[in-house]
Design a protein around this motif. Structure first.
Motif, PDB file in Angstrom:
ATOM      1  N   HIS A  34       7.261   2.626   1.621  1.00 53.27           N
ATOM      2  CA  HIS A  34       7.927   4.008   1.862  1.00 53.27           C
ATOM      3  C   HIS A  34       7.395   4.720   3.142  1.00 53.27           C
ATOM      4  N   VAL A  35       7.287   4.108   4.392  1.00 45.99           N
ATOM      5  CA  VAL A  35       6.993   4.788   5.393  1.00 45.99           C
ATOM      6  C   VAL A  35       7.921   5.843   5.790  1.00 45.99           C
ATOM      7  N   SER A  36       7.262   7.011   6.237  1.00 44.35           N
ATOM      8  CA  SER A  36       7.927   8.174   6.283  1.00 44.35           C
ATOM      9  C   SER A  36       7.750   8.964   7.857  1.00 44.35           C
ATOM     10  N   GLN A  47       0.930  -1.093   0.050  1.00 44.66           N
ATOM     11  CA  GLN A  47       0.233  -0.149  -0.068  1.00 44.66           C
ATOM     12  C   GLN A  47       1.081   1.258  -0.162  1.00 44.66           C
ATOM     13  N   HIS A  48       0.507   2.098  -0.976  1.00 49.12           N
ATOM     14  CA  HIS A  48       1.107   3.547  -0.907  1.00 49.12           C
ATOM     15  C   HIS A  48      -0.027   4.304   0.182  1.00 49.12           C
ATOM     16  N   ALA A  49       0.394   4.453   1.273  1.00 48.08           N
ATOM     17  CA  ALA A  49      -0.644   4.924   2.243  1.00 48.08           C
ATOM     18  C   ALA A  49      -0.655   6.559   2.149  1.00 48.08           C
ATOM     19  N   ASP A  59      12.379   2.876  -3.720  1.00 44.11           N
ATOM     20  CA  ASP A  59      11.589   3.976  -4.754  1.00 44.11           C
ATOM     21  C   ASP A  59      12.364   4.659  -5.616  1.00 44.11           C
ATOM     22  N   HIS A  60      13.058   4.122  -6.252  1.00 43.65           N
ATOM     23  CA  HIS A  60      14.007   4.787  -7.300  1.00 43.65           C
ATOM     24  C   HIS A  60      12.812   5.067  -8.465  1.00 43.65           C
ATOM     25  N   ALA A 106       7.033  -3.483   6.349  1.00 47.81           N
ATOM     26  CA  ALA A 106       7.050  -2.425   6.025  1.00 47.81           C
ATOM     27  C   ALA A 106       8.536  -1.916   5.461  1.00 47.81           C
ATOM     28  N   GLU A 107       8.455  -1.011   4.471  1.00 50.90           N
ATOM     29  CA  GLU A 107       9.739  -0.458   4.043  1.00 50.90           C
ATOM     30  C   GLU A 107      10.071   0.928   4.273  1.00 50.90           C
ATOM     31  N   VAL A 108      11.286   1.325   4.460  1.00 47.56           N
ATOM     32  CA  VAL A 108      11.739   2.825   4.381  1.00 47.56           C
ATOM     33  C   VAL A 108      12.677   3.098   3.072  1.00 47.56           C
ATOM     34  N   THR A 109      12.683   4.085   2.803  1.00 46.63           N
ATOM     35  CA  THR A 109      13.536   4.479   1.425  1.00 46.63           C
ATOM     36  C   THR A 109      14.838   5.085   1.955  1.00 46.63           C
TER      37      THR A 109
END
Lengths: 307, 427
Positions: free
Chosen positions: B230-232, B176-178, B303-304, B252-255
């Motif tokens: 991309h959790v921000s 998901q793109h939250a 997220d290139h 979850a991922e982080v960039t």
């Protein structure tokens, strides 16, 4: 003096005061029969306007012409811009034509900053999106100083759509630099949440206009865009006018000496009642006249030294 | 097939040893292996990691081949130490049918520089209206397992619930793109002091957190897997921590850029720093680093997002969001100090766990006898200055231009064949 005027925050107290003092000297010219100085003869000032703004454009045009500069008006409508030319290409074109200064009005915040990368001449921000309008803040400060005799220690209420107002942003920066105290007044939806949560030194936030007025030396009414209603920033024009409009009764809560300002164009009956706009406290017409003097000073100081 | 003898590498930071790579696998590991017939690669001082796996890559093909192609993006990935990348679905046409995902998959195979694993769109045309044929993409040659409308949020809660449920049939996962779209209309950067100062419309943290909270509850309710792209924000980290403690199946991922850069970068209005989700505050960066170290966030994904020059050389509001990431990811992670030089943690967050989430069984395996020879050799002592002109990507929108970053990828092997040697792409 700095190379560009992109933000009111670019000015320290000394350079801001120099602009106001210079504007006062140049303002004397307006009373003369021949309103022209030869200072910028042979210099080219481009008015690059991506938004309709007759009053700001003609104010800059008058300022440049009174200093004998050549003025080119470049309006985004009916130009290469409407054919999809990028800001960069427009900048390079103006550069090639030898623009000494570019006065830019643009709907995108920060566009003047980008432009300054691509042209060698001075860039003057004449209003960018919801960011800033530094010459408006200068003319407002000039008006307050000439009416009230000083800026340091003044209590200024800025009322209305602070969130989207470039006039408010520039005024907050310049007025606090010059030692005035600013109270931002409006419905909570139109005050940035971070500002309301932790106002910077010299800034206060209030949602109650009536409470703020008795202690204000100047009250600056911001233009409210009617389309904000569709975005639920406030329920209706009438409710807005009731809570945040300056009518005669509210005006009488101000101290005797206090002035009422508006950057124009006004929504009479919305943020300001005709009775107030036309009252002796109103400086609205004076602001327009002062605008020319202040813009002359800015162009003179940016370009004069380079001749 | 050429055999390679990698001499003196420290496997996942361990003691130096030799590795013999032959016929696509790691044939032998041990001290002083004989070179018989093998090409020798001096790996003294280098760390051998399982080839990195990126869960979040935009390769732009089909549709925007002027910004990137599967081949140029694959080359950038190999140079960054990657052996597999998951290609996002927001191409033109959108990867929402078996035909498009198979096309991307085949282009990846033809380039042969990394394994390109297509991600399928959740909804037709990324429009958020109706489910794409997820099952057809899953059973296609591309064997899609991750589905995402990335760039757009699956905002409709009912549709999100259905998607989470539906993909259980083939062990799929929704990435998901939250971003609650009603809270981010016209948004340009993180909502806060900088946005107020710059007069740019704010993208509030709550727009991400509201969706993360909703989605972990939905995933719990239907017993599905959820992956958060991309959790921000620090607030999202708190929600994820709570969800994991509750046993909800969420990853979850982080960039890299959210681990290093803050919203202060917007100050000059250079759109190279415009990205979605936007760069956040220093407090958010600190929370993300801690979350990555603790495993609350279990993946680094790049997220290139390559963009053509004209899409960045313009006014901030008109620029497209996104930044390059493949070639710099490992260096940025090292530079952020989020994981220090804990090579095991780096391998876990950048290779093993993303490979598990994507179901890439050939990837994410430490170099050991019998394992597929998908690995990368990293010089941890090197420092390099980032020069956008040197990028193998077709685009130049790196936010790290001029920065000196630690670590350098010296070699990458894909199934025993080098894609990068001496820090240069082999082809």
């Amino acid at each position: 003096m700095i190379g560009h005027l992109l933000s009111a925050g670019d000015l320290d107290a000394r350079s801001a005061t120099l602009i106001l003092d210079t504007a006062a000297e140049l303002g004397n010219l307006a009373g003369r029969e021949v309103k022209k100085l030869p200072t910028l003869r042979g210099r080219t000032v481009v008015n690059l306007f991506y938004e309709d703004s007759t009053r700001t454009r003609i104010s800059f045009e008058a300022a440049a012409k009174r200093l004998s500069a050549d003025v080119i008006n470049f309006s985004a409508k009916g130009s290469s811009v409407s054919k999809g030319e990028s800001l960069k290409d427009t900048a390079l074109t103006l550069q090639a034509m030898g623009a000494d200064a570019v006065v830019v009005r643009h709907p995108a915040s920060g566009a003047p900053h980008r432009l300054a990368h691509w042209v060698e001449g001075s860039v003057v921000n004449a209003g960018d999106g919801t960011h800033e309008h530094p010459t408006q803040a200068l003319l407002d400060a000039y008006t307050m100083r000439s009416r009230l005799g000083r800026l340091a220690g003044l209590q200024v209420a800025v009322v209305g759509d602070v969130l989207h107002s470039r006039v408010a942003r520039s005024n907050v920066l310049l007025l606090t630099t010059l030692g005035a105290k600013v109270t931002l007044v409006g419905p909570p939806t139109l005050i940035p949440v971070d500002v309301a949560a932790a106002p910077a030194p010299g800034i206060a936030v209030s949602y109650d206009l009536d409470a703020v007025l008795p202690a204000s030396d100047a009250v600056m009414m911001l233009r409210v865009q009617r389309e904000r209603m569709g975005d639920s920033y406030f329920p209706s024009a009438r409710e807005y006018a009731r809570r945040y409009g300056l009518d005669g009764a509210r005006m009488r809560r101000l101290p005797e000496h206090a002035i009422v300002m508006h950057p124009g164009p006004m929504n009479r009956g919305m943020e300001i009642a005709p009775e107030v706009a036309d009252s002796p406290r109103s400086t609205i017409v004076e602001q327009v006249a002062n605008g020319v003097s202040v813009r002359m000073a800015v162009l003179y100081l940016l370009l004069g030294g380079k001749a | 097939m050429t055999a390679y003898l990698i001499r003196g590498a420290r496997i996942v930071g361990g003691e130096p040893t030799d590795l013999l790579v032959r016929d696509g696998v790691v044939a032998e590991v041990g001290p002083d292996l004989a070179a018989t017939g093998a090409q020798v690669v001096d790996a003294g001082g280098l760390v051998a990691l399982p080839g990195l796996v990126d869960l979040h890559t935009h390769l732009r093909e089909p549709g925007r081949e002027d910004a990137e192609t599967v081949e140029t993006g694959s080359r950038a990935a190999a140079l960054g130490g990657y052996t597999a990348v998951c290609a996002m679905a927001n191409t033109d046409p959108v990867a929402d049918t078996a035909g498009v995902v198979e096309q991307v998959y085949r282009l990846g195979r033809a380039a042969g520089l990394v394994d390109v694993q297509p991600i399928g769109a959740v909804t037709v045309g990324l429009a958020g209206g109706q489910l794409a044929e997820l099952g057809a993409m899953a059973s296609s040659a591309a064997a899609v397992r991750i589905f995402s409308d990335d760039g757009h949020c699956v905002a409709d809660p009912r549709l999100m619930r259905r998607a989470l449920e539906y993909v259980k049939a083939f062990d799929g996962v929704i990435a998901q793109h939250a971003e609650e779209p009603r809270l981010t209309q016209g948004a340009q950067m993180h909502e806060g002091e900088m946005a107020t100062r710059l007069g740019l419309t704010g993208w509030p943290a709550v727009a991400e957190e509201a969706i993360v909270a909703r989605d972990v509850l939905l995933a719990e309710h239907v017993g599905s897997r959820l992956h958060v792209c991309h959790v921000s924000t620090a607030g999202s980290v708190e929600i994820l921590r709570w969800a994991r403690q509750r046993g909800i199946r969420v990853t979850a991922e982080v960039t890299p850029h959210h681990l290093l850069l803050t919203d202060e970068k917007a100050v000059g209005y250079d759109p190279v720093f415009k990205v979605n989700p936007p760069l956040r505050t220093a407090a958010d960066v600190a929370a993300l680093r801690t979350a990555l170290a603790e495993g609350v966030i279990d993946v680094v994904a790049t997220d290139h997002a390559p963009h053509a020059v004209e899409d960045k050389e313009c006014e901030w509001a008109y620029a497209r969001p996104g930044m390059l990431g493949l070639e710099t990811a490992l260096s940025v992670v090292l530079g952020s100090q989020a994981l220090g030089t804990d090579w095991n943690a780096i391998a876990e967050r950048m290779s093993r766990q993303p490979a598990r989430i994507a179901g890439l069984v050939e990837h994410g395996r430490d170099p050991a006898p019998g394992a597929p020879a998908n690995l990368t050799l990293v010089d941890p002592a090197a420092r390099r200055v980032i020069d956008p002109g040197e990028s193998a990507s077709r685009s130049r929108n790196t936010p790290y231009a001029g920065l000196t970053l630690p670590g350098r990828v010296v070699a990458t092997f894909l199934r025993g064949e080098p894609t990068v040697l001496d820090g240069k792409a082999v082809r």
